[in-house]
Design an enzyme around this catalytic site. Structure first.
Site: not given
Length: 515
Positions: A59, A86-87, A173, A175, A227-233, A371
């Site tokens: 942070g 870190c923080y 970090h 990650e 939409s045809g994108g991966v998420d909505s597909s 994603k």
């Protein structure tokens, strides 16, 4: 999607820029991790939720400042292992009775050599390795019961440990990919300290999600914005398996799509998968609403507003519709300013239903997923590889790749230029393709020469980035010959574009998109 039998880690967010990345790294170990803001969950809720471990994120604050974000110190007495980053490392020290102050030898930023001591957290990590530092404060006095577990040339407490209480902190970090053995540090915490077992598998998530919605949506009519994108597909594939023809997909063709995209979406889902699909041609409506608008955030909000209204109108035509399904994913929820997180950009598919909408509920099957996890589910469901790994595309489409006011003329210019760039790159890329690549139509116009005539056309910027998480990204070093071919074809084939430039800015300081 919830499974109470899964081991899980709580990522307690204190405003760090890498909170999502921490959760993703842990999930990549096949252990579920979820993010909660530090002031949105109590020690009692943490205890009752059955978390096997807690990670305090980084942070931008100083823990000793009056307005510093701090959780209840009782979190350290739950008997649940804690890893501060870190923080979070400094906060852990502060809450446990140590002293945190500005670093005596100055700040550390970037790649730094770290020297580790023998400790469970550094099991399998070389004595010396490279880590990624980003701090101005440091732990000056260790809390009672803690020992230093690592140091750098300028930081005596680059890591600390209290093995008895299973409390650990690292100033660097782990990650980020710049930390050589960061994944090993996280593995050690998750498995050796917390005792977690692998169980977070996308095949299982897909199965339980289908079962969940088959039960919850039985007999209900569902409307999905596709939409045809991966998420909505992937949402379409999941819900079609769950409810079959009770799912209707509405594809809003807002005129802000890439070349040939509308026909591709319609052909794929209606003809190949046999789904009920309505293609709503609304280009004129969107362009009218966007006329004269130049502010990027205003454009996003207008597109989102009209998008929802089209859904509502299509729903009324269909008769009784009970549920609106959306392709919301975990980063959408976080980036849209939920809790105390700052709004990075508005997502039109986050936040529930506007008051004027008549649907009774929202179904968001991917709301807890990143994603890469969504893509894994898509492949597990048998969606074509070309669809699952399609180029990322923003929800507002080309609306945020046409800078300034959006017009049909500009959209047509960008569509052609973008298609040429993608074609040239896909045919001539020397190795694997960049993570994302596209064209942007800038507001800049400049003089050019075509034959013996003077031209005055737009400048197109080409963008290609390489990344493994889209939280940070570097500009892809494409061969000059490839860029030259793309530039030559665009300026020769697209009348109205007289100049092509290549964007070499990394993220940060830039974002992947221009708006």
């Amino acid at each position: 999607m919830e499974n109470t039998e899964l081991d899980k880690i709580l990522v307690l967010n204190f405003g760090g820029q890498y909170d999502q990345l921490i959760a993703r790294r842990i999930r990549a170990l096949h252990v579920f991790a979820e993010i909660k803001n530090y002031n949105k969950i109590t020690p009692e809720e943490i205890r009752s939720s059955g978390y096997r471990g807690i990670v305090f994120t980084g942070g931008p604050h100083s823990v000793y400042a009056a307005d510093a974000p701090r959780c209840d110190a009782a979190v350290l007495s739950l008997g649940v292992p804690v890893l501060g980053i870190c923080y979070g490392h400094q906060l852990l020290a502060f809450l446990a009775g140590g002293l945190v102050a500005p670093a005596k030898t100055g700040s550390e930023y970037g790649k730094t050599e770290v020297v580790a001591e023998e400790n469970v957290l550094f099991s399998g990590v070389p004595k010396k390795s490279v880590c990624w530092m980003s701090h101005t404060d440091a732990v000056q006095t260790l809390p009672p019961g803690f020992s230093a577990a690592a140091h750098t040339a300028h930081c005596a407490c680059a890591a600390m440990a209290n093995d008895k209480r299973k409390l650990y902190g690292v100033q660097f970090h782990p990650e980020v990919t710049h930390t050589q053995f960061g994944t090993r540090v996280l593995e050690n915490f998750v498995f050796r300290v917390c005792g977690c077992k692998e169980g977070w598998q996308m095949q299982d998530v897909a199965k339980t999600t289908i079962e969940k919605y088959r039960s919850e949506l039985a007999g209900k009519k569902v409307l999905l914005g596709l939409s045809g994108g991966v998420d909505s597909s992937v949402v379409a594939a999941l819900l079609h398996k769950a409810v079959g023809d009770d799912l209707t997909c509405v594809f809003v063709d807002h005129g802000l799509l890439r070349k040939g995209e509308g026909d591709f979406v319609e052909r794929t889902f209606r003809e190949k998968f046999g789904m009920r699909l309505i293609r709503a041609n609304a280009e004129d409506r969107f362009l009218s609403a966007l006329r004269g608008v130049t502010d990027p955030e205003a454009k996003r909000k207008i597109i989102g507003r009209e998008f929802i209204r089209v859904f509502e109108e299509e729903a009324k035509k269909l008769g009784k519709i009970d549920v609106l399904a959306q392709g919301t994913i975990y980063p959408d929820v976080i980036e849209s300013g939920k809790g105390d997180a700052a709004t990075i950009k508005s997502h039109h598919n986050v936040g529930g239903l506007p008051e004027h909408m008549t649907f009774s509920a929202v179904a968001e099957p991917l709301r807890e997923l990143f994603k890469d996890e969504v893509r894994e589910i898509g492949e597990a469901l048998g969606l074509p590889h070309t669809l699952v790994w399609r180029q990322p595309f923003p929800g507002p489409g080309l609306g945020v790749r046409v800078l300034g006011e959006i017009t049909k003329e500009k959209l047509n210019l960008l569509r052609e230029a973008d298609a040429i760039f993608r074609e040239v790159l896909e045919q001539n890329a020397p190795e694997e393709l960049p993570s994302q690549y596209f064209a942007v139509l800038t507001e800049s116009r400049s003089v050019g020469v075509m034959g013996d005539e003077r031209t005055y056309g737009y400048t197109v910027a080409l963008r290609a980035v390489t990344t493994d998480d889209f939280m940070t990204a570097t500009s892809t070093r494409l061969p000059y010959e490839l860029l030259e071919e793309a530039s030559s074809r665009i300026t020769n084939e697209v009348k109205g574009i007289s100049r092509v430039v290549y964007d070499i800015t990394s993220k940060p300081p830039a974002t992947v998109e221009w708006e």
